[in-house]
Design a protein around this motif. Structure first.
Motif, PDB file in Angstrom:
ATOM      1  N   ASN A 191     -24.468  51.464 -69.290  1.00 40.37           N
ATOM      2  CA  ASN A 191     -24.019  52.009 -70.567  1.00 40.37           C
ATOM      3  C   ASN A 191     -25.211  52.593 -71.336  1.00 40.37           C
ATOM      4  OD1 ASN A 191     -22.977  52.500 -73.127  1.00 40.37           O
ATOM      5  ND2 ASN A 191     -22.872  50.329 -73.676  1.00 40.37           N
ATOM      6  N   PHE A 194     -26.278  50.964 -74.723  1.00 48.45           N
ATOM      7  CA  PHE A 194     -26.804  49.598 -74.744  1.00 48.45           C
ATOM      8  C   PHE A 194     -28.278  49.616 -75.140  1.00 48.45           C
ATOM      9  CE2 PHE A 194     -28.533  45.987 -72.032  1.00 48.45           C
ATOM     10  CZ  PHE A 194     -28.244  45.010 -72.977  1.00 48.45           C
ATOM     11  N   TYR A 197     -31.266  49.324 -72.731  1.00 49.06           N
ATOM     12  CA  TYR A 197     -31.657  50.443 -71.867  1.00 49.06           C
ATOM     13  C   TYR A 197     -32.361  51.545 -72.643  1.00 49.06           C
ATOM     14  CZ  TYR A 197     -28.420  48.340 -68.494  1.00 49.06           C
ATOM     15  OH  TYR A 197     -27.778  47.487 -67.643  1.00 49.06           O
ATOM     16  N   PRO A 367     -21.485  41.328 -73.330  1.00 46.97           N
ATOM     17  CA  PRO A 367     -22.270  41.796 -74.469  1.00 46.97           C
ATOM     18  C   PRO A 367     -23.283  40.734 -74.892  1.00 46.97           C
ATOM     19  CG  PRO A 367     -19.938  42.239 -74.819  1.00 46.97           C
ATOM     20  CD  PRO A 367     -20.030  41.374 -73.595  1.00 46.97           C
ATOM     21  N   TYR A 387     -20.067  46.658 -80.528  1.00 45.69           N
ATOM     22  CA  TYR A 387     -19.732  46.321 -79.141  1.00 45.69           C
ATOM     23  C   TYR A 387     -20.479  47.223 -78.152  1.00 45.69           C
ATOM     24  CZ  TYR A 387     -16.932  46.051 -74.859  1.00 45.69           C
ATOM     25  OH  TYR A 387     -16.531  45.930 -73.552  1.00 45.69           O
ATOM     26  N   LEU A 389     -23.191  48.973 -78.502  1.00 45.67           N
ATOM     27  CA  LEU A 389     -24.634  48.788 -78.514  1.00 45.67           C
ATOM     28  C   LEU A 389     -25.052  47.504 -77.798  1.00 45.67           C
ATOM     29  CD1 LEU A 389     -25.405  49.920 -82.162  1.00 45.67           C
ATOM     30  CD2 LEU A 389     -26.356  50.959 -80.100  1.00 45.67           C
ATOM     31  N   SER A 390     -24.095  46.604 -77.567  1.00 45.25           N
ATOM     32  CA  SER A 390     -24.427  45.290 -77.001  1.00 45.25           C
ATOM     33  C   SER A 390     -23.915  45.054 -75.590  1.00 45.25           C
ATOM     34  CB  SER A 390     -23.881  44.181 -77.908  1.00 45.25           C
ATOM     35  OG  SER A 390     -22.464  44.232 -78.003  1.00 45.25           O
ATOM     36  N   VAL A 391     -23.014  45.913 -75.084  1.00 42.53           N
ATOM     37  CA  VAL A 391     -22.447  45.698 -73.746  1.00 42.53           C
ATOM     38  C   VAL A 391     -23.233  46.512 -72.714  1.00 42.53           C
ATOM     39  CG1 VAL A 391     -20.688  47.529 -73.907  1.00 42.53           C
ATOM     40  CG2 VAL A 391     -20.302  45.558 -72.414  1.00 42.53           C
ATOM     41  N   PRO A 392     -23.724  45.887 -71.639  1.00 43.93           N
ATOM     42  CA  PRO A 392     -24.605  46.591 -70.690  1.00 43.93           C
ATOM     43  C   PRO A 392     -23.915  47.607 -69.777  1.00 43.93           C
ATOM     44  CG  PRO A 392     -25.014  44.217 -70.667  1.00 43.93           C
ATOM     45  CD  PRO A 392     -23.732  44.440 -71.408  1.00 43.93           C
TER      46      PRO A 392
END
Length: 415
Positions: A191, A194, A197, A367, A387, A389-392
């Protein structure tokens, strides 16, 4: 929950500055199942509540079952969504999709061809024969056991490949990439939103990704309550207590962490952050036990683990509560019935938003709790932005349930 190779995340995200996007109602398309009146009625109820333009309603015709196979997903969901969006994306005006109760939850692997079915039967027969040989062996025949188990492992890998279980995905997670021409369906896709990354070169760019959230619950009335609660709480701010349920003591600073330890520490960091910002009182449990009946009164925020498919009725949820339990398949159903999966049960008991996987996601796909709650508490960013910004990973198992525009701490900006 299985643990495979970990995603190592730079701790620099603890001090990140998220990109400025602030999702707007006009940037949302609501996807309803046109074959079911409840789905369309809920879509209109939400759009009216959030002042989403009427032209942003997309009615598709598909099954209302929990699962849909890959071929039907492509023809009945992805194709009409893509066609609708392509007419509206000239100015990049659409950034988010909302799937409404009546849209399937999970995509099953592609159907097996006749040749694949035949091959699978052969391999399963060979595996069964090896299992019988292993049972008949004397315990002293270690070399023979080792050889047979090695053959068995090879067969297991080939059986898994043919079954294509890694091609399963949440409908919502797959829809995030509905505008991407081609990407691997096996496993997950990184993502680009995220924060872990940041500054990495990825196969998919932010411009190609749509946020997706779901308005779904065991009953129509619960979905309406989620919408109403989200709007009501934004005016006064989310009130109550934060309950954080870690399993171990907080590790020493500077210790290298991965997998379960990384996520458990993230729960500790979530508690620390909420305390430092004085958002609300925090109750932290760092024992193996979970919060038990009557122990979590006035719960506004919750994150913890690990109780698989067995909701623990410890919470008295406040209006607008956000609950996130880290465990496998906790969003495998949102239908009425006896299932005790956490997402379903938390919605039934009163939360306005929750996160969970529709299948086995592996621990590093969840997340990151600290990132999610840190962004949500900012007061500027919405539930959907926190969500994503936090889920890979995308094109995988995780989904967000709730109003994507929900901003439970918006009053902090006013104050």
């Amino acid at each position: 929950m299985k643990l495979i190779c970990s995603v190592l995340i730079s701790w620099s995200f603890l001090f990140f500055s998220p990109p400025s996007f602030a999702l707007q109602p006009g940037e949302i398309v609501v996807v309803a199942n046109g074959l079911y009146h409840d789905s369309v009625d809920l879509a209109r109820y939400y759009m009216k509540a959030r002042n989403i333009p009427k032209k942003n309603l997309l009615k598709i015709a598909t099954t209302d079952r929990i699962f849909i196979d890959r071929d039907r997903y492509n023809s009945e969901i992805a194709k009409p969504v893509r066609k609708f969006l392509q007419k509206r994306m000239r100015d990049k005006e659409i950034k988010c999709l909302v799937t409404v109760r009546g849209i399937p939850l999970r995509i099953d692997p592609p159907r097996l061809s006749s040749a694949e079915k035949k091959k699978l039967e052969e391999l399963q027969g060979q595996r069964k024969a090896i299992s019988e040989q292993l049972k008949a062996l004397d315990k002293q025949e270690t070399e023979k056991q080792k050889s047979l188990k090695s053959q068995q492992s090879v067969l297991d890998a080939e059986i898994k490949r043919i079954k294509k279980k890694d091609y399963r995905a949440a409908v919502d997670s797959e829809l995030t990439l509905v505008l991407v021409d081609e990407y691997p369906l096996k496993g997950w896709t990184a993502n680009p939103f995220f924060v872990g990354y940041k500054n990495r070169q990825l196969d998919i760019s932010k411009n190609e990704v749509l946020f997706v959230s779901r308005l779904d619950a065991p009953t129509v009335d619960i979905v309406k309550r989620v919408i109403d609660d989200s709007l009501a709480v934004e005016k006064e701010g989310l009130q109550g207590k934060a309950y954080i349920d870690a399993r171990w003591k907080k590790p020493q600073p500077g210790k290298s962490l991965k997998g379960y330890a990384f996520y458990d520490n993230s729960l500790h960091l979530t508690a620390d952050f909420i305390k430092s910002k004085k958002l609300m009182p925090v109750v932290l449990d760092d024992q193996q036990r979970l919060f038990q009946a009557g122990e979590a009164k006035d719960a506004a925020l919750y994150s913890g683990w690990y109780s698989h498919h067995q909701y623990v009725d410890a919470f008295q949820w406040r209006k607008g509560a956000v609950g996130y339990h880290i465990a496998s398949s906790e969003c495998s159903t949102l239908r009425t019935g006896k299932s005790q999966v956490w997402c379903k049960r938390m919605l039934e008991e009163g939360v306005a938003a929750t996160i969970g996987p529709v299948g086995e996601p592996y621990v590093q796909a969840f997340p990151v709790p600290e990132v999610f709650f840190r962004v949500l508490a900012d007061g500027y960013y919405s539930l959907a932005e926190a969500y994503f910004l936090s889920v890979p990973f995308l094109s995988w198992q995780m989904i967000l349930v709730g109003d994507p525009l929900y901003t439970p701490f918006a009053n902090r900006l006013v104050n």
